[in-house]
Motif scaffolding. Structure first.
Motif, short mmCIF file in Angstrom:
data_model
loop_
_atom_site.label_atom_id
_atom_site.label_comp_id
_atom_site.label_asym_id
_atom_site.label_seq_id
_atom_site.Cartn_x
_atom_site.Cartn_y
_atom_site.Cartn_z
N LEU A 164 48.06 -77.31 3.26
CA LEU A 164 46.62 -77.54 3.35
C LEU A 164 45.85 -76.38 2.75
O LEU A 164 44.89 -76.58 1.99
CB LEU A 164 46.23 -77.76 4.82
CG LEU A 164 44.75 -78.11 5.07
CD1 LEU A 164 44.36 -79.38 4.32
CD2 LEU A 164 44.51 -78.26 6.57
N ALA A 165 46.27 -75.15 3.07
CA ALA A 165 45.59 -73.98 2.52
C ALA A 165 45.74 -73.92 1.01
O ALA A 165 44.78 -73.59 0.29
CB ALA A 165 46.14 -72.71 3.17
N ALA A 166 46.93 -74.24 0.50
CA ALA A 166 47.15 -74.21 -0.96
C ALA A 166 46.24 -75.21 -1.67
O ALA A 166 45.65 -74.89 -2.72
CB ALA A 166 48.61 -74.51 -1.27
N SER A 167 46.10 -76.41 -1.12
CA SER A 167 45.23 -77.41 -1.76
C SER A 167 43.77 -76.98 -1.69
O SER A 167 43.00 -77.23 -2.63
CB SER A 167 45.43 -78.77 -1.10
OG SER A 167 45.04 -78.75 0.26
N THR A 204 39.18 -68.49 5.85
CA THR A 204 38.45 -69.72 6.18
C THR A 204 39.15 -70.96 5.62
O THR A 204 38.90 -72.07 6.10
CB THR A 204 37.01 -69.67 5.61
OG1 THR A 204 37.05 -69.52 4.18
CG2 THR A 204 36.23 -68.51 6.22
N MET A 205 40.03 -70.77 4.62
CA MET A 205 40.77 -71.91 4.07
C MET A 205 42.10 -72.14 4.78
O MET A 205 42.86 -73.01 4.39
CB MET A 205 40.99 -71.69 2.57
CG MET A 205 39.72 -71.87 1.75
SD MET A 205 40.00 -71.73 -0.03
CE MET A 205 39.91 -69.96 -0.24
N GLY A 206 42.37 -71.35 5.82
CA GLY A 206 43.58 -71.57 6.60
C GLY A 206 44.74 -70.66 6.27
O GLY A 206 45.84 -70.85 6.79
N VAL A 207 44.54 -69.66 5.42
CA VAL A 207 45.61 -68.72 5.08
C VAL A 207 45.76 -67.71 6.21
O VAL A 207 44.77 -67.20 6.75
CB VAL A 207 45.29 -67.98 3.77
CG1 VAL A 207 46.34 -66.91 3.47
CG2 VAL A 207 45.20 -68.98 2.62
N GLN A 230 38.89 -74.83 -4.34
CA GLN A 230 37.85 -73.80 -4.33
C GLN A 230 37.73 -73.13 -5.69
O GLN A 230 36.63 -72.78 -6.13
CB GLN A 230 38.17 -72.76 -3.25
CG GLN A 230 37.15 -71.65 -3.07
CD GLN A 230 35.93 -72.11 -2.29
OE1 GLN A 230 35.83 -73.28 -1.94
NE2 GLN A 230 35.00 -71.22 -2.05
N ARG A 231 38.86 -72.96 -6.38
CA ARG A 231 38.84 -72.28 -7.67
C ARG A 231 38.07 -73.06 -8.72
O ARG A 231 37.62 -72.49 -9.72
CB ARG A 231 40.27 -72.05 -8.16
CG ARG A 231 41.05 -71.08 -7.31
CD ARG A 231 42.40 -70.73 -7.86
NE ARG A 231 43.08 -71.79 -8.58
CZ ARG A 231 44.39 -71.84 -8.77
NH1 ARG A 231 45.17 -70.90 -8.23
NH2 ARG A 231 44.94 -72.80 -9.45
N LEU A 234 52.57 -72.00 -2.52
CA LEU A 234 53.36 -72.43 -1.37
C LEU A 234 54.53 -71.50 -1.09
O LEU A 234 55.11 -71.54 0.00
CB LEU A 234 53.88 -73.85 -1.59
CG LEU A 234 52.86 -74.97 -1.44
CD1 LEU A 234 53.46 -76.31 -1.80
CD2 LEU A 234 52.32 -75.02 -0.01
N ARG A 235 54.91 -70.67 -2.04
CA ARG A 235 55.98 -69.69 -1.82
C ARG A 235 55.47 -68.41 -1.19
O ARG A 235 56.25 -67.51 -0.89
CB ARG A 235 56.68 -69.36 -3.14
CG ARG A 235 57.89 -70.22 -3.47
CD ARG A 235 57.59 -71.67 -3.46
NE ARG A 235 58.77 -72.51 -3.73
CZ ARG A 235 58.75 -73.82 -3.62
NH1 ARG A 235 57.66 -74.46 -3.24
NH2 ARG A 235 59.85 -74.53 -3.87
N VAL A 236 54.18 -68.30 -0.96
CA VAL A 236 53.58 -67.11 -0.36
C VAL A 236 53.60 -67.26 1.16
O VAL A 236 53.10 -68.24 1.69
CB VAL A 236 52.14 -66.92 -0.85
CG1 VAL A 236 51.48 -65.75 -0.13
CG2 VAL A 236 52.11 -66.69 -2.36
#
Length: 430
Positions: free
Chosen positions: A338-341, A360-363, A346-347, A330-332
């Motif tokens: 949503l993208a972080a979750s 595709t994950m919203g980043v 995915q990992r 979240l600091r990036v």
């Protein structure tokens, strides 16, 4: 003979629905119809508000009256402004809302008002409207009810908490000293903070009724700094459990004492919403946010505060996208909740090895890649991102280079004066 007729309920709605746009809810969307501050609306007074779950709801956003005895230097409804005023009767406003609700034009009500006699008397009329909507017409949906600054009758505050779904007392300025610059009649501690505190207590004591408070600050009217606003915002979220604090860029109003005061740039309002999001949603504390402010307490209007914070903590980056915690992600810049979750989930299945997976994950990969590390990716140095919409000056485009034929014609001429090209092109080729 001149005949002056009284305005009907729809004429009142055209005026009082428009005036209510000075109370900010959230950015609105709409198509056609009346143009308001937040955007286009399909009908006078109808506002498309964003809900916490991301859905949108159509609200009848209206003032009971725009007559006001207060002296707020920033407000078009203040007593400084000479113009015709309008006001509903309790029954006609309640009946109008029921009619629009049955026609599926609105799903809820946002009710505000000018202070026409005193705060308690005005609040009593607002409660009469909401009570009629609830009891007479059986409406059980969303009602955002304004609590007038200066309301000190506890029975009115209790009734407001019982009948409303969301309550708000507009704070307007971050401190008593700042409020005194824009109003001599409002009492910051007793008229604004005290009702907020009482409402917060009622929400904790009672089950049902209103479950959240909101408020609004006028940005730039009192020459406050962004750090002043942040300090008050942090206090409201932390000590009073506020759901939202809204920010409205100051715009001068003719006839008021601040009509010559410069308007606040929209970029400043935008940056404050970003700061609010970082504090409320991302969990940044005051120490983490401090690098986003200048020495005099202002945010940079050209640069995203999250990016400025990341650039001031370069030792933390790049972070391994396959190992980082959710808080580290979240600091990036370019990575939201949503993208972080999604990255975390995915990992669990497989490692992330390509930037298009992140996209595709919203980043927002253009912002995030300089701060992330994953197999096959070498981070490039991060560059500060500007907000092109609010740039004060655009960089001039570089002139196009002459073609090969132009250069040949220039070389064949004995001098620029004998060159067959125009002087501007010839001189550029020289």
């Amino acid at each position: 003979m001149l005949i002056r007729s009284a305005p009907d309920v729809y004429e009142k709605l055209r005026h009082l629905g428009g005036m209510a746009t000075d109370d900010v809810l959230s950015p609105s969307e709409g198509q056609g119809g009346t143009r308001t501050r937040g955007g286009a609306t399909p009908h006078a007074g109808v506002y498309r508000a964003a809900m916490p779950n991301g859905k949108r709801i159509s609200l009848l956003r209206v003032m009971f009256t725009d007559h006001c005895i207060m002296d707020c230097h920033y407000c078009p409804n203040s007593h400084w402004v000479p113009r015709r005023r309008y006001g509903f009767k309790v029954d006609e406003l309640a009946r109008l809302f029921d009619e629009m609700h049955r026609r599926h034009q609105v799903d809820g009500l946002f009710l505000s008002s000018g202070i026409f006699k005193n705060p308690n008397a005005t609040q009593e009329r607002l409660l009469d409207v909401v009570d009629a909507v609830r009891s007479r017409y059986g409406f059980r949906g969303y009602v955002h009810l304004k609590v007038m600054p200066g309301t000190n009758d506890d029975s009115l505050l209790q009734a407001s908490q019982r009948l409303g779904a969301r309550l708000s007392v507009n704070i307007e300025s971050p401190s008593a000293a700042h409020l005194r610059k824009v109003s001599k009649m409002k009492d910051f501690d007793n008229g604004i903070i005290a009702p907020m505190e009482r409402i917060s207590g009622l929400m904790e004591e009672r089950y049902g009724g209103a479950v959240g408070q909101a408020t609004q600050m006028v940005v730039g009217a009192a020459d406050e700094s962004d750090w002043d606003i942040y300090t008050r915002m942090h206090n409201l979220y932390g000590n009073f459990g506020f759901k939202r604090v809204y920010y409205s860029a100051f715009r001068p109003v003719q006839y008021t004492p601040l009509e010559e005061h410069p308007a606040t740039p929209p970029a400043r309002e935008h940056r404050l919403y970003q700061l609010d999001w970082l504090s409320r949603i991302y969990g940044y504390d005051s120490e983490e946010l401090r690098p986003a402010f200048s020495d005099d307490g202002f945010l940079d209007m050209r640069t995203d505060p999250k990016l400025m914070i990341a650039m001031s903590n370069v030792e933390r980056f790049p972070v391994d996208v396959n190992r980082a915690t959710e808080q580290e992600l979240l600091r990036v810049p370019g990575v939201g909740p949503l993208a972080a979750s999604r990255i975390i989930r995915q990992r669990d299945d497989h490692s992330i090895t390509q930037s298009r997976e992140l996209q595709t994950m919203g980043v927002v990969v253009k912002r995030a890649l300089p701060f992330l590390r994953f197999p096959g990716h070498k981070p490039a140095p991060a560059r500060q991102a500007e907000l092109p919409l609010f740039r004060e000056q655009e960089q001039p485009a570089e002139p196009a280079r002459p073609s090969k034929r132009t250069m040949e014609l220039h070389a064949a001429a004995s001098s620029c004066s004998s060159c067959p090209l125009n002087p501007g092109t010839c001189g550029m080729a020289a």
